[in-house]
Design a protein around this motif. Sequence first.
Motif, PDB file in Angstrom:
ATOM      1  N   THR A 169       5.886  -3.822   6.290  1.00  0.00           N
ATOM      2  CA  THR A 169       7.110  -3.698   6.174  1.00  0.00           C
ATOM      3  C   THR A 169       7.777  -2.485   5.211  1.00  0.00           C
ATOM      4  O   THR A 169       7.171  -2.489   4.298  1.00  0.00           O
ATOM      5  N   GLN A 170       8.223  -0.996   5.978  1.00  0.00           N
ATOM      6  CA  GLN A 170       7.943   0.020   4.190  1.00  0.00           C
ATOM      7  C   GLN A 170       9.585  -0.286   3.669  1.00  0.00           C
ATOM      8  O   GLN A 170      10.073  -1.227   4.225  1.00  0.00           O
ATOM      9  N   VAL A 171       8.901  -0.511   1.954  1.00  0.00           N
ATOM     10  CA  VAL A 171       9.980  -0.062   1.256  1.00  0.00           C
ATOM     11  C   VAL A 171      10.500   1.199   0.566  1.00  0.00           C
ATOM     12  O   VAL A 171       9.183   1.136   0.272  1.00  0.00           O
ATOM     13  N   THR A 172      11.021   1.122   0.028  1.00  0.00           N
ATOM     14  CA  THR A 172      11.167   3.038  -0.502  1.00  0.00           C
ATOM     15  C   THR A 172      12.424   3.010  -1.762  1.00  0.00           C
ATOM     16  O   THR A 172      14.121   2.171  -1.504  1.00  0.00           O
ATOM     17  N   VAL A 173      12.226   3.382  -2.635  1.00  0.00           N
ATOM     18  CA  VAL A 173      13.114   2.787  -2.849  1.00  0.00           C
ATOM     19  C   VAL A 173      13.169   4.489  -4.263  1.00  0.00           C
ATOM     20  O   VAL A 173      12.433   5.016  -4.080  1.00  0.00           O
ATOM     21  N   SER A 174      14.691   4.638  -4.324  1.00  0.00           N
ATOM     22  CA  SER A 174      15.093   6.596  -4.503  1.00  0.00           C
ATOM     23  C   SER A 174      16.506   6.337  -4.252  1.00  0.00           C
ATOM     24  O   SER A 174      17.352   5.475  -3.827  1.00  0.00           O
ATOM     25  N   ASP A 210       7.779   0.572  -7.134  1.00  0.00           N
ATOM     26  CA  ASP A 210       7.162   0.316  -5.698  1.00  0.00           C
ATOM     27  C   ASP A 210       8.002   0.748  -4.240  1.00  0.00           C
ATOM     28  O   ASP A 210       7.543  -0.362  -3.493  1.00  0.00           O
ATOM     29  N   THR A 211       8.024   1.672  -4.062  1.00  0.00           N
ATOM     30  CA  THR A 211       7.334   2.158  -2.645  1.00  0.00           C
ATOM     31  C   THR A 211       6.133   2.345  -1.993  1.00  0.00           C
ATOM     32  O   THR A 211       6.176   2.899  -2.740  1.00  0.00           O
ATOM     33  N   ALA A 212       6.468   1.787  -0.885  1.00  0.00           N
ATOM     34  CA  ALA A 212       4.975   1.490  -0.444  1.00  0.00           C
ATOM     35  C   ALA A 212       5.170   0.308   0.890  1.00  0.00           C
ATOM     36  O   ALA A 212       6.704   0.219   1.009  1.00  0.00           O
ATOM     37  N   VAL A 213       4.158  -0.292   1.848  1.00  0.00           N
ATOM     38  CA  VAL A 213       4.688  -0.328   3.133  1.00  0.00           C
ATOM     39  C   VAL A 213       4.105  -1.296   3.034  1.00  0.00           C
ATOM     40  O   VAL A 213       2.988  -2.137   2.081  1.00  0.00           O
ATOM     41  N   TYR A 214       5.273  -2.896   2.668  1.00  0.00           N
ATOM     42  CA  TYR A 214       4.228  -3.965   2.461  1.00  0.00           C
ATOM     43  C   TYR A 214       3.947  -5.187   3.441  1.00  0.00           C
ATOM     44  O   TYR A 214       4.786  -5.111   4.691  1.00  0.00           O
ATOM     45  N   GLN A 225       1.080  -1.161   0.062  1.00  0.00           N
ATOM     46  CA  GLN A 225      -0.132  -0.146   0.339  1.00  0.00           C
ATOM     47  C   GLN A 225       0.941   0.653  -0.647  1.00  0.00           C
ATOM     48  O   GLN A 225       1.503   1.201   1.033  1.00  0.00           O
ATOM     49  N   ALA A 226       0.834   2.145  -1.419  1.00  0.00           N
ATOM     50  CA  ALA A 226       1.149   3.115  -1.159  1.00  0.00           C
ATOM     51  C   ALA A 226       0.482   4.686  -0.837  1.00  0.00           C
ATOM     52  O   ALA A 226      -0.590   4.107  -0.469  1.00  0.00           O
ATOM     53  N   PRO A 227       1.011   5.982  -0.231  1.00  0.00           N
ATOM     54  CA  PRO A 227       0.311   6.923   0.330  1.00  0.00           C
ATOM     55  C   PRO A 227      -1.155   6.899  -0.300  1.00  0.00           C
ATOM     56  O   PRO A 227      -0.329   7.043  -2.031  1.00  0.00           O
ATOM     57  N   GLY A 228      -2.332   7.066   0.240  1.00  0.00           N
ATOM     58  CA  GLY A 228      -2.714   7.916  -0.647  1.00  0.00           C
ATOM     59  C   GLY A 228      -3.872   6.467  -2.077  1.00  0.00           C
ATOM     60  O   GLY A 228      -5.163   6.617  -2.653  1.00  0.00           O
ATOM     61  N   ASN A 229      -3.080   5.091  -1.764  1.00  0.00           N
ATOM     62  CA  ASN A 229      -3.043   4.399  -2.304  1.00  0.00           C
ATOM     63  C   ASN A 229      -3.903   3.267  -1.941  1.00  0.00           C
ATOM     64  O   ASN A 229      -3.670   2.835  -0.501  1.00  0.00           O
TER      65      ASN A 229
END
Length: 115
Positions: A109-114, A89-93, A39-43
């Motif tokens: 678990t948070q996954v951040t791709v940046s 792909d950035t989201a909480v998994y 789940q990504a913010p706002g989605n």
Amino acid sequence: QVQLVESGGGLVQPGGSLRLSCAASGTTFGIYEMGWYRQAPGNQRELVAIDNYGGWPNYADSVKGRFTISRDSAKNTVYLQMNNLKPEDTAVYYCNVRGVDFSYWGKGTQVTVSS
């Protein structure tokens, strides 16, 4: 009751890889499916990959060819190998396990791709 412990999230650059793990404990008898959602913010929360025991894994179109779900039945653990990660792909998994009459979620678990 089933307890789920997720691990493996973090910050990674585009093109990088991460491996998520989810270990199930407690009353695990009857689990027929283990999977990952995000789940990504706002989605809304969306399916990423599921492993339905005895069937073929099912993947979201957006991750096909990049992500691989696998399971260690002896350890009641499901993994998600994520390669060629993209910013989207950035989201909480979240890990999910299902039985005939139950469904349990991990805390995420948070996954951040940046870069």
